[in-house]
Design an enzyme around this catalytic site. Structure first.
Site, PDB file in Angstrom:
ATOM      1  N   GLU A   1       0.840  -1.206   0.000  1.00 12.17           N
ATOM      2  CA  GLU A   1       0.000   0.000   0.000  1.00 12.17           C
ATOM      3  C   GLU A   1       0.873   1.254   0.000  1.00 12.17           C
ATOM      4  O   GLU A   1       2.009   1.214   0.476  1.00 12.17           O
ATOM      5  CB  GLU A   1      -0.854   0.019   1.275  1.00 12.17           C
ATOM      6  N   ASP A   2       0.323   2.360  -0.476  1.00 15.75           N
ATOM      7  CA  ASP A   2       1.053   3.615  -0.392  1.00 15.75           C
ATOM      8  C   ASP A   2       0.932   4.213   1.013  1.00 15.75           C
ATOM      9  O   ASP A   2       1.897   4.679   1.595  1.00 15.75           O
ATOM     10  CB  ASP A   2       0.566   4.622  -1.454  1.00 15.75           C
TER      11      ASP A   2
ATOM     12  N   ASP B   1      -4.418   5.134   6.246  1.00 14.12           N
ATOM     13  CA  ASP B   1      -4.977   6.329   6.878  1.00 14.12           C
ATOM     14  C   ASP B   1      -6.045   5.863   7.876  1.00 14.12           C
ATOM     15  O   ASP B   1      -5.726   5.538   9.017  1.00 14.12           O
ATOM     16  CB  ASP B   1      -5.534   7.207   5.743  1.00 14.12           C
TER      17      ASP B   1
ATOM     18  N   ARG C   1       1.761  12.469  -8.734  1.00 16.22           N
ATOM     19  CA  ARG C   1       2.264  11.123  -8.436  1.00 16.22           C
ATOM     20  C   ARG C   1       3.742  10.960  -8.799  1.00 16.22           C
ATOM     21  O   ARG C   1       4.439  10.128  -8.238  1.00 16.22           O
ATOM     22  CB  ARG C   1       1.475  10.067  -9.216  1.00 16.22           C
TER      23      ARG C   1
ATOM     24  N   PHE D   1      -2.087  15.737   5.079  1.00 19.31           N
ATOM     25  CA  PHE D   1      -2.234  15.286   3.701  1.00 19.31           C
ATOM     26  C   PHE D   1      -0.883  15.295   2.977  1.00 19.31           C
ATOM     27  O   PHE D   1      -0.146  16.267   3.011  1.00 19.31           O
ATOM     28  CB  PHE D   1      -3.249  16.143   2.939  1.00 19.31           C
TER      29      PHE D   1
HETATM   30  P1  IMP Z   1      -7.750   4.509   4.142  1.00 19.17           P
HETATM   31  O1  IMP Z   1      -8.686   3.480   3.557  1.00 19.17           O
HETATM   32  O2  IMP Z   1      -8.480   5.618   4.825  1.00 19.17           O
HETATM   33  O3  IMP Z   1      -6.682   3.888   5.032  1.00 19.17           O
HETATM   34  O4  IMP Z   1      -7.047   5.238   2.948  1.00 19.17           O
HETATM   35  C1  IMP Z   1      -6.182   4.619   2.100  1.00 19.17           C
HETATM   36  C2  IMP Z   1      -6.097   5.317   0.782  1.00 19.17           C
HETATM   37  O5  IMP Z   1      -6.486   6.716   0.850  1.00 19.17           O
HETATM   38  C3  IMP Z   1      -4.677   5.326   0.309  1.00 19.17           C
HETATM   39  O6  IMP Z   1      -4.385   4.160  -0.429  1.00 19.17           O
HETATM   40  C4  IMP Z   1      -4.594   6.603  -0.522  1.00 19.17           C
HETATM   41  O7  IMP Z   1      -4.980   6.334  -1.846  1.00 19.17           O
HETATM   42  C5  IMP Z   1      -5.591   7.532   0.125  1.00 19.17           C
HETATM   43  N1  IMP Z   1      -4.930   8.483   1.055  1.00 19.17           N
HETATM   44  C6  IMP Z   1      -4.963   8.481   2.404  1.00 19.17           C
HETATM   45  N2  IMP Z   1      -4.246   9.494   2.920  1.00 19.17           N
HETATM   46  C7  IMP Z   1      -3.718  10.146   1.864  1.00 19.17           C
HETATM   47  C8  IMP Z   1      -2.834  11.290   1.749  1.00 19.17           C
HETATM   48  O8  IMP Z   1      -2.381  11.912   2.742  1.00 19.17           O
HETATM   49  N3  IMP Z   1      -2.509  11.662   0.487  1.00 19.17           N
HETATM   50  C9  IMP Z   1      -2.961  11.012  -0.630  1.00 19.17           C
HETATM   51  N4  IMP Z   1      -3.781   9.949  -0.570  1.00 19.17           N
HETATM   52  C10 IMP Z   1      -4.150   9.508   0.676  1.00 19.17           C
END
Ligand code: IMP
Length: 184
Positions: free
Chosen positions: A103-104, A107, A169, A156
């Site tokens: 994963e990148d 969050d 990106r 962010f």
């Molecule tokens: P989660 O499901 O809330 O954990 O979010 C995961 C996805 O939200 C990541 O794979 C990202 O694509 C996006 N995301 C969460 N935080 C950020 C951020 O700070 N910048 C850009 N994308 C984010």
């Protein structure tokens, strides 16, 4: 490295490419050391993880391993929508296999949990997650990722695969939204 302005927002350098490369290598070494089999399956979550996955997978350097790609979307602009839709599915048979999700960023943890649940219904030997970035204070569901390059505050982030509505990106460094200066 300079500030980047997108959609009227200013982002400042946060993690430099050299530091990213160092942590990617550390996590790659941990993964290789922990793998029980020579043939784990790596699952890159598109789009955001593509750059991290390329660097991590190369650094893991396990010739019998396989990498494949799936796609989720949960963000709209800078806000998590709270909803996750599968855009591209997983076609590999993962039964009995060691699976490592790439994963990148983790969050809220929603994407990670949804993916783990879906994978576990297919009887893999194990499911672990490697992430470039982890915002522990934002985690609302699921378990923390097993492999983390950087733990960061809930701000962010952009660059090195991460986007704002598809842009930024390709930046080689990671950037963070510049805090607004409030007038006295
Ligand atoms: P989660 O499901 O809330 O954990 O979010 C995961 C996805 O939200 C990541 O794979 C990202 O694509 C996006 N995301 C969460 N935080 C950020 C951020 O700070 N910048 C850009 N994308 C984010």
């Amino acid at each position: 490295m300079e500030e980047v302005t997108l959609k009227g927002l200013t982002f400042v350098p946060y993690i430099k490419r050299d530091e990213i490369a160092k942590q990617v290598q550390r996590v790659a070494d941990e993964i290789r050391r922990d793998c029980q089999s020579e043939e784990p399956l790596f699952l890159c979550v598109l789009n955001g993880a593509f750059m991290f996955a390329a660097d991590l997978y190369r650094a893991i350097d396990m010739p019998k391993s396989v990498i494949t790609f799936i796609r989720f979307k949960s963000y709209d602009g800078m806000q998590s929508t709270g909803k996750i839709s599968t855009v591209m599915g997983l076609n590999e048979d993962i039964e009995g296999r060691e699976v490592i999700i790439i994963e990148d960023i983790v969050d809220t943890g929603l994407t990670a949990q949804r993916l783990r649940e879906e994978l576990l219904t297919r009887n893999p030997a194990s499911v672990k997650m490697a992430t470039l970035l982890y915002k522990p204070a934002s985690l609302t569901v699921g378990v923390p990722p097993e492999y983390v390059c950087f733990e960061i505050p809930s701000r962010f982030i952009l660059g090195y695969g991460l986007d704002l509505d598809g842009q930024a990106r390709g930046l080689a460094d990671v950037y963070v939204l510049k805090p607004e200066v409030t007038e006295e």
